[in-house]
Design a protein around this motif. Structure first.
Motif, PDB file in Angstrom:
ATOM      1  N   ASP A  84      29.340   6.012   7.294  1.00  6.02           N
ATOM      2  CA  ASP A  84      28.264   6.908   6.899  1.00  6.02           C
ATOM      3  C   ASP A  84      26.944   6.175   7.118  1.00  6.02           C
ATOM      4  OD1 ASP A  84      26.645   8.845   5.875  1.00  6.02           O
ATOM      5  OD2 ASP A  84      27.208   8.531   3.765  1.00  6.02           O
ATOM      6  N   ASN A  85      26.383   6.352   8.297  1.00  9.12           N
ATOM      7  CA  ASN A  85      25.158   5.646   8.678  1.00  9.12           C
ATOM      8  C   ASN A  85      23.984   6.615   8.596  1.00  9.12           C
ATOM      9  OD1 ASN A  85      23.121   4.107   9.759  1.00  9.12           O
ATOM     10  ND2 ASN A  85      24.305   3.417  11.533  1.00  9.12           N
ATOM     11  N   ARG A  86      23.144   6.430   7.569  1.00  9.10           N
ATOM     12  CA  ARG A  86      21.988   7.305   7.367  1.00  9.10           C
ATOM     13  C   ARG A  86      20.696   6.494   7.344  1.00  9.10           C
ATOM     14  NH1 ARG A  86      23.591  10.643   2.117  1.00  9.10           N
ATOM     15  NH2 ARG A  86      24.522   8.621   1.596  1.00  9.10           N
ATOM     16  N   ILE A  87      20.548   5.625   8.312  1.00  7.25           N
ATOM     17  CA  ILE A  87      19.321   4.829   8.455  1.00  7.25           C
ATOM     18  C   ILE A  87      18.245   5.678   9.110  1.00  7.25           C
ATOM     19  CG2 ILE A  87      18.277   2.878   9.661  1.00  7.25           C
ATOM     20  CD1 ILE A  87      19.798   1.931   7.347  1.00  7.25           C
ATOM     21  N   GLN A  88      17.083   5.720   8.481  1.00  7.53           N
ATOM     22  CA  GLN A  88      15.957   6.434   9.068  1.00  7.53           C
ATOM     23  C   GLN A  88      15.258   5.537  10.098  1.00  7.53           C
ATOM     24  OE1 GLN A  88      13.282   7.978   6.105  1.00  7.53           O
ATOM     25  NE2 GLN A  88      14.935   8.878   4.871  1.00  7.53           N
ATOM     26  N   VAL A 121      32.337   2.770   4.747  1.00  7.36           N
ATOM     27  CA  VAL A 121      31.170   1.925   4.996  1.00  7.36           C
ATOM     28  C   VAL A 121      29.956   2.838   5.010  1.00  7.36           C
ATOM     29  CG1 VAL A 121      30.039   0.306   6.552  1.00  7.36           C
ATOM     30  CG2 VAL A 121      32.532   0.291   6.325  1.00  7.36           C
ATOM     31  N   ALA A 122      29.059   2.664   4.026  1.00  4.76           N
ATOM     32  CA  ALA A 122      27.863   3.498   3.911  1.00  4.76           C
ATOM     33  C   ALA A 122      26.623   2.627   4.076  1.00  4.76           C
ATOM     34  CB  ALA A 122      27.836   4.215   2.561  1.00  4.76           C
ATOM     35  N   VAL A 123      25.737   3.043   4.972  1.00  4.69           N
ATOM     36  CA  VAL A 123      24.497   2.318   5.236  1.00  4.69           C
ATOM     37  C   VAL A 123      23.359   3.319   5.126  1.00  4.69           C
ATOM     38  CG1 VAL A 123      23.217   0.840   6.814  1.00  4.69           C
ATOM     39  CG2 VAL A 123      25.717   0.773   6.791  1.00  4.69           C
ATOM     40  N   THR A 124      22.459   3.085   4.197  1.00  3.84           N
ATOM     41  CA  THR A 124      21.299   3.956   4.015  1.00  3.84           C
ATOM     42  C   THR A 124      20.050   3.105   3.887  1.00  3.84           C
ATOM     43  OG1 THR A 124      21.584   3.979   1.604  1.00  3.84           O
ATOM     44  CG2 THR A 124      22.669   5.742   2.856  1.00  3.84           C
TER      45      THR A 124
END
Length: 417
Positions: free
Chosen positions: A311-315, A350-353
């Motif tokens: 879950d990659n939610r990098i702005q 794996v979550a990246v925010t």
């Protein structure tokens, strides 16, 4: 450094008088060590003392010759000769007892001008080997004796005022010269001590830098190789315990082992390469992992049989700094490695925010393993290394068991706006 510690930095003639380098508080003379601990005279010491002796002897001969020409009695002339001879011999005591020598010669100088040369040497030595206070006190006493001397032993060719003025000028010149020599020697000692201290501090800084570099290399080696070697261990174990597996699964496991071995070897070469100097034939640098390679890491884990949800939610991911992206990659890599070792078969998330100005949050979660399994041994150094890596990046990391028996790793890393 104490006097004993830095005395080896000096010529022995200078080290022979420790009081020169330790004037004490407010210019007070410090306690002198006993004579038995003194450094022996060097050739330089003997030459200097001999020159001073010849100077005092020459001055004494001139004064005795003038005393005879001025019509003084033979007793006075012989007295001048004896005093001049003794004062020349006293020159050899100028380092050990400079204050006593100067006062004694000043007192005798009232009765006989034959000590003039030895008196100049004495006040010069006093200014070299003692701080300002005793020099000023003795100098004042010598000036008082110098005022009295022209009236006790009159000079027919010179008035009393001229004799007093000449004596005062000579006294000030000898004192100033001696103080200048003392200042130069103290400056020499201070510079040598400062250089020695700078070398020591530089050595300590170099040692600390080497230690930090070794720690960084060890952390990088663990993070890189643990992931590869875990893949090798898992698939080798599968081949060992399932010799009757279908040929397709055996071929896939063998392919993973081959690829992981190759990647591990390349990573090891890269880490060793940073220890080599440029131009010594070391391997070229491989591209460092970044946030953009996170997808490839997840895909590699899926090919190894893991169930991974990313879950990659990098702005604005293109603005992520390379160092920050590498840290995110290493945290995710270590989390996947631990899940593979301690919870095989469990689905890993794996979550990246994150966004510029708010920082980046990396979370790796896995539930408890579905059934019994043979755990791959671990040392726990990976989580320690991750904590250090996050701290060095200015962030923080926490990890631990969850309520359902799973494991949770969460890190926050700063990202400037």
């Amino acid at each position: 450094m104490t006097r004993t510690e830095y005395s080896w930095l000096l010529p022995s003639a200078m080290a022979a008088d420790p009081d020169l380098y330790d004037p004490g508080p407010a210019g007070e003379r410090s306690v002198r060590p006993p004579a038995r601990g003194r450094v022996r005279r060097t050739v330089r010491d003997w030459i200097v003392d001999l020159v001073f002796f010849l100077f005092a002897a020459l001055m004494a001969l001139v004064v005795v010759e003038q005393s005879d020409q001025f019509g003084n009695s033979r007793a006075v002339v012989h007295f001048d000769e004896l005093v001049g001879l003794l004062s020349c011999g006293a020159i050899w005591l100028r380092r050990r007892w400079p204050v006593q020598l100067a006062l004694g010669l000043a007192l005798v100088g009232v009765l006989s001008p034959a000590v003039a040369g030895a008196l100049i040497v004495a006040i010069f030595s006093l200014a070299v080997h003692r701080p300002f206070r005793p020099v000023a006190i003795v100098g004042g006493i010598m000036i008082a004796f110098g005022v009295v001397q022209p009236f006790v032993r009159t000079d027919p060719t010179t008035s009393a005022g001229a004799s007093i003025a000449a004596g005062l000028v000579i006294l000030l010149l000898a004192t100033g010269w001696g103080m200048l020599v003392r200042s130069q020697r103290q400056l020499y000692v201070a510079l040598r001590e400062r250089a020695h201290r700078a070398e020591t501090e530089a050595a300590l800084r170099a040692e600390q830098a080497q230690r930090l570099a070794r720690e960084a290399i060890a952390r990088e080696m663990h993070d890189v190789l643990a992931h590869r070697l875990t893949l090798l261990s898992v698939h080798a174990g599968a081949l060992e315990f399932r010799p009757d597996a279908p040929p397709a699964e055996i071929a896939r496991a063998a392919g993973v082992i081959r690829d992981s071995s190759h990647d591990a070897l390349q990573d090891l070469r890269q880490i060793i390469g940073v220890l080599r100097a440029p131009g010594d034939g070391g391997p070229g640098d491989r591209p460092q992992p970044t946030l953009a390679t996170l997808d490839a890491l997840v895909e590699e884990s899926r090919e190894a049989g893991m169930a991974v949800v990313l879950d990659n939610r990098i702005q604005d991911p293109d603005r992520v700094p390379a160092a920050l992206g590498r840290t995110v990659y290493r945290i995710a890599q270590e989390g996947l490695t631990n899940a593979r070792k301690h919870a095989p078969g469990a689905e890993v998330t794996v979550a990246v925010t994150g966004a510029p100005g708010n920082g980046v949050v990396v979370a790796v979660d896995n539930p408890a393993p579905a059934g019994p399994f043979e755990a791959v041994p671990g040392s726990g150094q990976g989580l320690i290394g991750l904590t250090e890596r996050a701290t060095l990046a200015g962030g923080s990391l926490e990890h631990g068991r969850t309520g359902d028996g799973g494991f949770h790793v969460r890190a926050w890393l700063p990202w400037a706006a």
